[in-house]
Enzyme design. Structure first.
Site, PDB file in Angstrom:
ATOM      1  N   TRP A 171      -7.999  -2.518   1.457  1.00  0.00           N
ATOM      2  CA  TRP A 171      -8.585  -1.195   1.713  1.00  0.00           C
ATOM      3  C   TRP A 171      -8.850  -0.952   3.195  1.00  0.00           C
ATOM      4  O   TRP A 171      -9.153   0.175   3.581  1.00  0.00           O
ATOM      5  CB  TRP A 171      -9.924  -1.070   0.956  1.00  0.00           C
ATOM      6  CG  TRP A 171     -10.804  -2.278   1.175  1.00  0.00           C
ATOM      7  CD1 TRP A 171     -10.886  -3.377   0.356  1.00  0.00           C
ATOM      8  CD2 TRP A 171     -11.655  -2.553   2.295  1.00  0.00           C
ATOM      9  NE1 TRP A 171     -11.731  -4.310   0.907  1.00  0.00           N
ATOM     10  CE2 TRP A 171     -12.221  -3.828   2.095  1.00  0.00           C
ATOM     11  CE3 TRP A 171     -11.985  -1.842   3.451  1.00  0.00           C
ATOM     12  CZ2 TRP A 171     -13.110  -4.410   2.998  1.00  0.00           C
ATOM     13  CZ3 TRP A 171     -12.863  -2.424   4.362  1.00  0.00           C
ATOM     14  CH2 TRP A 171     -13.418  -3.696   4.123  1.00  0.00           C
ATOM     15  N   ASN A 172      -8.806  -1.993   4.038  1.00  0.00           N
ATOM     16  CA  ASN A 172      -9.321  -1.771   5.397  1.00  0.00           C
ATOM     17  C   ASN A 172      -8.370  -0.967   6.294  1.00  0.00           C
ATOM     18  O   ASN A 172      -8.812  -0.250   7.179  1.00  0.00           O
ATOM     19  CB  ASN A 172      -9.759  -3.089   6.054  1.00  0.00           C
ATOM     20  CG  ASN A 172      -8.648  -4.078   6.218  1.00  0.00           C
ATOM     21  OD1 ASN A 172      -7.597  -3.964   5.581  1.00  0.00           O
ATOM     22  ND2 ASN A 172      -8.866  -5.065   7.053  1.00  0.00           N
ATOM     23  N   LYS A 195       0.870  -2.118  -5.202  1.00  0.00           N
ATOM     24  CA  LYS A 195      -0.458  -1.875  -5.770  1.00  0.00           C
ATOM     25  C   LYS A 195      -1.454  -1.840  -4.618  1.00  0.00           C
ATOM     26  O   LYS A 195      -1.765  -2.862  -4.013  1.00  0.00           O
ATOM     27  CB  LYS A 195      -0.876  -2.977  -6.758  1.00  0.00           C
ATOM     28  CG  LYS A 195      -2.138  -2.565  -7.529  1.00  0.00           C
ATOM     29  CD  LYS A 195      -3.071  -3.700  -7.851  1.00  0.00           C
ATOM     30  CE  LYS A 195      -3.940  -4.146  -6.732  1.00  0.00           C
ATOM     31  NZ  LYS A 195      -4.990  -3.202  -6.295  1.00  0.00           N
ATOM     32  N   GLY A 248      -4.720  -9.514   2.279  1.00  0.00           N
ATOM     33  CA  GLY A 248      -6.065  -9.481   1.710  1.00  0.00           C
ATOM     34  C   GLY A 248      -6.783 -10.783   2.005  1.00  0.00           C
ATOM     35  O   GLY A 248      -6.467 -11.465   2.984  1.00  0.00           O
ATOM     36  N   SER A 249      -7.713 -11.116   1.145  1.00  0.00           N
ATOM     37  CA  SER A 249      -8.553 -12.288   1.417  1.00  0.00           C
ATOM     38  C   SER A 249      -7.782 -13.578   1.157  1.00  0.00           C
ATOM     39  O   SER A 249      -6.846 -13.623   0.359  1.00  0.00           O
ATOM     40  CB  SER A 249      -9.795 -12.239   0.535  1.00  0.00           C
ATOM     41  OG  SER A 249      -9.406 -12.323  -0.823  1.00  0.00           O
ATOM     42  N   GLU A 270      -0.679 -12.289   4.484  1.00  0.00           N
ATOM     43  CA  GLU A 270      -1.482 -11.916   5.661  1.00  0.00           C
ATOM     44  C   GLU A 270      -2.927 -11.998   5.213  1.00  0.00           C
ATOM     45  O   GLU A 270      -3.414 -11.118   4.498  1.00  0.00           O
ATOM     46  CB  GLU A 270      -1.152 -10.489   6.118  1.00  0.00           C
ATOM     47  CG  GLU A 270       0.272 -10.284   6.603  1.00  0.00           C
ATOM     48  CD  GLU A 270       0.536 -10.902   7.959  1.00  0.00           C
ATOM     49  OE1 GLU A 270      -0.413 -11.328   8.641  1.00  0.00           O
ATOM     50  OE2 GLU A 270       1.715 -10.988   8.343  1.00  0.00           O
ATOM     51  N   LEU A 271      -3.620 -13.063   5.595  1.00  0.00           N
ATOM     52  CA  LEU A 271      -4.933 -13.344   5.000  1.00  0.00           C
ATOM     53  C   LEU A 271      -6.061 -13.207   6.025  1.00  0.00           C
ATOM     54  O   LEU A 271      -5.881 -12.630   7.082  1.00  0.00           O
ATOM     55  CB  LEU A 271      -4.892 -14.744   4.381  1.00  0.00           C
ATOM     56  CG  LEU A 271      -3.727 -14.968   3.390  1.00  0.00           C
ATOM     57  CD1 LEU A 271      -3.706 -16.390   2.873  1.00  0.00           C
ATOM     58  CD2 LEU A 271      -3.779 -13.970   2.233  1.00  0.00           C
ATOM     59  N   CYS A 304      -8.918  -7.730  10.025  1.00  0.00           N
ATOM     60  CA  CYS A 304      -8.643  -9.166   9.889  1.00  0.00           C
ATOM     61  C   CYS A 304      -8.565  -9.840  11.246  1.00  0.00           C
ATOM     62  O   CYS A 304      -8.815 -11.030  11.358  1.00  0.00           O
ATOM     63  CB  CYS A 304      -7.355  -9.370   9.118  1.00  0.00           C
ATOM     64  SG  CYS A 304      -6.004  -8.460   9.847  1.00  0.00           S
ATOM     65  N   GLU A 399     -15.602 -15.373   7.883  1.00  0.00           N
ATOM     66  CA  GLU A 399     -15.335 -14.038   8.415  1.00  0.00           C
ATOM     67  C   GLU A 399     -16.489 -13.116   7.959  1.00  0.00           C
ATOM     68  O   GLU A 399     -16.742 -13.005   6.762  1.00  0.00           O
ATOM     69  CB  GLU A 399     -14.021 -13.619   7.748  1.00  0.00           C
ATOM     70  CG  GLU A 399     -13.280 -12.484   8.296  1.00  0.00           C
ATOM     71  CD  GLU A 399     -12.037 -12.193   7.417  1.00  0.00           C
ATOM     72  OE1 GLU A 399     -11.969 -12.609   6.240  1.00  0.00           O
ATOM     73  OE2 GLU A 399     -11.148 -11.513   7.927  1.00  0.00           O
TER      74      GLU A 399
HETATM   75  P1  NAP Z   1      -9.089  -8.832  -1.469  1.00  0.00           P
HETATM   76  O1  NAP Z   1     -10.286  -8.769  -2.295  1.00  0.00           O
HETATM   77  O2  NAP Z   1      -8.303 -10.090  -1.437  1.00  0.00           O
HETATM   78  O3  NAP Z   1      -8.167  -7.617  -1.932  1.00  0.00           O
HETATM   79  C1  NAP Z   1      -6.899  -7.403  -1.381  1.00  0.00           C
HETATM   80  C2  NAP Z   1      -6.006  -6.823  -2.459  1.00  0.00           C
HETATM   81  O4  NAP Z   1      -5.884  -7.775  -3.509  1.00  0.00           O
HETATM   82  C3  NAP Z   1      -6.560  -5.548  -3.093  1.00  0.00           C
HETATM   83  O5  NAP Z   1      -5.487  -4.687  -3.414  1.00  0.00           O
HETATM   84  C4  NAP Z   1      -7.198  -6.070  -4.359  1.00  0.00           C
HETATM   85  O6  NAP Z   1      -7.245  -5.094  -5.376  1.00  0.00           O
HETATM   86  C5  NAP Z   1      -6.214  -7.159  -4.731  1.00  0.00           C
HETATM   87  N1  NAP Z   1      -6.746  -8.156  -5.654  1.00  0.00           N
HETATM   88  C6  NAP Z   1      -7.998  -8.656  -5.726  1.00  0.00           C
HETATM   89  N2  NAP Z   1      -8.088  -9.548  -6.743  1.00  0.00           N
HETATM   90  C7  NAP Z   1      -6.854  -9.598  -7.326  1.00  0.00           C
HETATM   91  C8  NAP Z   1      -6.302 -10.298  -8.446  1.00  0.00           C
HETATM   92  N3  NAP Z   1      -7.026 -11.144  -9.156  1.00  0.00           N
HETATM   93  N4  NAP Z   1      -5.015 -10.082  -8.755  1.00  0.00           N
HETATM   94  C9  NAP Z   1      -4.251  -9.228  -8.045  1.00  0.00           C
HETATM   95  N5  NAP Z   1      -4.723  -8.519  -6.996  1.00  0.00           N
HETATM   96  C10 NAP Z   1      -6.007  -8.719  -6.628  1.00  0.00           C
HETATM   97  O7  NAP Z   1      -9.378  -8.497   0.054  1.00  0.00           O
HETATM   98  P2  NAP Z   1     -10.184  -7.244   0.600  1.00  0.00           P
HETATM   99  O8  NAP Z   1     -11.612  -7.556   0.605  1.00  0.00           O
HETATM  100  O9  NAP Z   1      -9.726  -5.990  -0.080  1.00  0.00           O
HETATM  101  O10 NAP Z   1      -9.610  -7.179   2.078  1.00  0.00           O
HETATM  102  C11 NAP Z   1     -10.211  -7.832   3.129  1.00  0.00           C
HETATM  103  C12 NAP Z   1      -9.482  -9.114   3.467  1.00  0.00           C
HETATM  104  O11 NAP Z   1      -8.147  -8.831   3.844  1.00  0.00           O
HETATM  105  C13 NAP Z   1     -10.112  -9.811   4.645  1.00  0.00           C
HETATM  106  O12 NAP Z   1     -10.184 -11.190   4.415  1.00  0.00           O
HETATM  107  C14 NAP Z   1      -9.138  -9.519   5.779  1.00  0.00           C
HETATM  108  O13 NAP Z   1      -9.185 -10.459   6.811  1.00  0.00           O
HETATM  109  C15 NAP Z   1      -7.851  -9.514   5.045  1.00  0.00           C
HETATM  110  N6  NAP Z   1      -6.831  -8.787   5.808  1.00  0.00           N
HETATM  111  C16 NAP Z   1      -5.850  -9.506   6.412  1.00  0.00           C
HETATM  112  C17 NAP Z   1      -4.905  -8.859   7.178  1.00  0.00           C
HETATM  113  C18 NAP Z   1      -3.824  -9.637   7.864  1.00  0.00           C
HETATM  114  O14 NAP Z   1      -2.856  -9.019   8.272  1.00  0.00           O
HETATM  115  N7  NAP Z   1      -3.929 -10.946   8.000  1.00  0.00           N
HETATM  116  C19 NAP Z   1      -4.948  -7.470   7.311  1.00  0.00           C
HETATM  117  C20 NAP Z   1      -5.974  -6.764   6.688  1.00  0.00           C
HETATM  118  C21 NAP Z   1      -6.904  -7.453   5.931  1.00  0.00           C
HETATM  119  P3  NAP Z   1      -8.576  -4.220  -5.631  1.00  0.00           P
HETATM  120  O15 NAP Z   1      -9.110  -3.840  -4.292  1.00  0.00           O
HETATM  121  O16 NAP Z   1      -8.036  -3.084  -6.391  1.00  0.00           O
HETATM  122  O17 NAP Z   1      -9.497  -5.093  -6.389  1.00  0.00           O
END
Ligand code: NAP
Length: 498
Positions: A171-172, A195, A248-249, A270-271, A304, A399
């Site tokens: 979402w960020n 998704k 994501g995370s 990309e975590l 991130c 983080e």
């Molecule tokens: P997140 O909780 O891991 O969510 C990321 C995505 O994964 C969302 O679309 C989420 O869907 C989905 N998701 C969550 N649980 C899942 C499951 N069990 N099965 C399938 N999909 C699932 O991370 P966030 O809190 O949204 O994002 C923040 C993180 O992203 C931070 O750690 C940040 O550092 C990282 N990030 C990394 C980069 C990079 O390029 N390295 C860039 C941006 C962000 P829902 O939201 O619909 O639950």
């Protein structure tokens, strides 16, 4: 107008985001196989600035995810069969449409994500840049002819699209995290199922609407909204998906990547990061403060590549900390849809709780608050600067993902490098110094995928973005960003020499 459906509120076709030129960019249906697909069950989308509902999208599941994979598989041969130039022209039109509707896209993004409007406008341009860049690269997906190992052999290496791509994005950065994947995937001839986060589906669906208008053929770009777990199971488990790309995370990324191994998919991740921000005594203090503001407080500290751990050398420590506190202490906080602000809300209550926990942990161990430290109402949190933070504080281990700059003092270069590398993350690092030899030494010594030297802004579509260690694998953007969507195929021909 409002009708209780038993599973949510029916607010279809009602835009709650004011000031849009094109209200039809706020979609209430998912986009599968070129059709707009609804469902009785709805997910409401909130504006984190005030909790108001700004839209609603269908709560789809595994069956629709499979439909989307089928649509992508069926669409791929036709798309792949076009010339790179033809695919590039479609991507370019898509990019241009994003720019033509930049203000609407920015308002939609601010409405569902909360970032200030100026930042949302910046993200629209950044996101469109990926489509434009990969539109150009589509014509340059060349293979190689090798010098053969025998007189009657001819060796050719083809670079082929990897197959149907599944993507899950956070979402960020509700647009850029998508175009960074869709650009290269579509450029090389892959079809894609996306998704987006359920917190920011409206930006993704607006992008799908513009894809449709740009002439992306049905099934080549699909967006499915709904609960993450059942959709994720299909996207990581379906053998027809040949490539899974996730932003994501770290915890979720590891779990989903492990699932992909059952069908041996190509995986890019990309975590999360935990970037060090190192300021040496000889740094230009104004540049360092500018860099800290850009890298730490952009998007309310929810990037991130955010600076997460500040290491500041003793001689400049007090001046840097005071200047940073003074700068961010003057930030205007508010809803981006109602005025010009420097900082928006955090995404949800869990995010606010994490910032609080990191502050409490550091303060209990002796840290001092120079500015901020408190909730500012709702999901808003005061920009905060802490000093005398212990190296082993929670904020230095995890983080924060919020507007908290936690400063730890250091004496020597080797001490700074040791503390900076003492983490399982390896995404970005920032160094401020006027000493060229030192910048070269640190660029080499820091364990990360990207180093900002005397700058807090490192992201552009023309450079490779990505991490090492537990921050991920693969690269996005730049010519390297194509590789994750290509397989190599060797053709070894034996020929008649007569
Ligand atoms: P997140 O909780 O891991 O969510 C990321 C995505 O994964 C969302 O679309 C989420 O869907 C989905 N998701 C969550 N649980 C899942 C499951 N069990 N099965 C399938 N999909 C699932 O991370 P966030 O809190 O949204 O994002 C923040 C993180 O992203 C931070 O750690 C940040 O550092 C990282 N990030 C990394 C980069 C990079 O390029 N390295 C860039 C941006 C962000 P829902 O939201 O619909 O639950």
């Amino acid at each position: 107008m409002f009708q209780d459906m038993g599973v949510g509120v029916n607010v279809r076709n009602v835009s709650r985001i004011p000031g849009l030129q094109r209200a039809d960019l706020v979609r209430s249906e998912a986009f599968i196989g070129g059709a707009w697909v609804g469902a009785e069950s709805r997910i409401l989308v909130d504006n984190p600035a005030d909790g108001s509902v700004v839209g609603d999208v269908p709560n789809l599941g595994a069956a629709e995810a499979m439909d989307a994979v089928t649509a992508a598989r069926d669409a791929m041969p036709g798309w792949q069969g076009l010339t790179g130039k033809a695919r590039g022209e479609v991507l370019r039109r898509w990019s241009q449409l994003m720019l033509a509707h930049a203000e609407d896209l920015a308002r939609i993004m601010t409405g569902e994500q909360g970032k200030p409007l100026t930042e949302a406008r910046g993200e629209v341009a950044y996101a469109a840049g990926f489509l434009e860049w990969f539109a150009e690269e589509a014509r340059r997906v060349n293979g190689h002819v090798l010098t053969p190992h025998a007189a009657d052999k001819r060796l050719t290496v083809l670079r082929r699209p990897v197959g149907v791509v599944a993507a899950i994005t956070p979402w960020n950065f509700p647009l850029a995290m998508i175009t960074r994947k869709a650009g290269p995937a579509l450029a090389v001839g892959c079809a894609m199922v996306l998704k987006p986060s359920e917190l920011t589906p409206l930006s993704a669906l607006a992008l799908a609407k513009l894809a449709e208008e740009a002439g992306v053929p049905p099934g080549v770009f699909n967006v499915i909204t709904g609960e993450a777990a059942p959709i994720g199971e299909v996207l990581t488990g379906d053998p027809r998906v040949r490539k899974f790309t996730f932003t994501g995370s770290t915890a979720v990324g590891k779990m989903l990547a492990a699932r992909c191994m059952a069908t041996v998919k190509r995986v890019s991740l990309e975590l999360g990061g935990n970037a060090p921000f190192i300021v040496f005594d000889d740094a230009d203090i104004e540049a360092a403060v500018d860099g800290a503001v850009a890298s730490k407080f952009r998007n309310t500290g929810q990037t991130c590549v955010c600076a997460n751990r500040f290491f500041v050398q003793t001689g400049i420590h007090d001046r840097f900390a005071a200047a940073l506190a003074e700068r961010v202490g003057g930030f205007r906080l508010g809803s981006g849809l109602t005025g010009e602000f420097d900082q928006g809300p955090l995404i949800d209550a869990r995010a606010v709780a994490k910032v609080r926990a990191h502050i409490a942990d550091a303060v209990e161990a002796g840290a001092r608050i120079l500015t901020g430290g408190q909730s500012a109402g709702g999901l808003f949190f005061e920009p905060t600067v802490l000093v005398d933070v212990k190296p082993d504080a929670l904020v230095n281990r995890e983080e924060t993902f919020g507007p908290l700059a936690a400063i730890t003092r250091f004496e020597t270069e080797s001490e700074a490098v040791r503390m900076a590398n003492d983490t399982s993350a390896g995404l970005a690092a920032y160094v401020f110094t006027k000493d060229m030899s030192r910048s070269v030494r640190l660029s080499e010594a820091l364990e990360c995928g990207m180093v900002g030297l005397n700058t807090g802004l490192i992201s552009t579509e023309i450079a490779p973005f990505g991490g090492i260690k537990e921050s991920g694998m693969g690269r996005e953007g730049s010519r390297y960003g194509l590789e994750d969507y290509l397989d190599l195929k060797l053709v070894c021909a034996e020929i008649d020499l007569e």
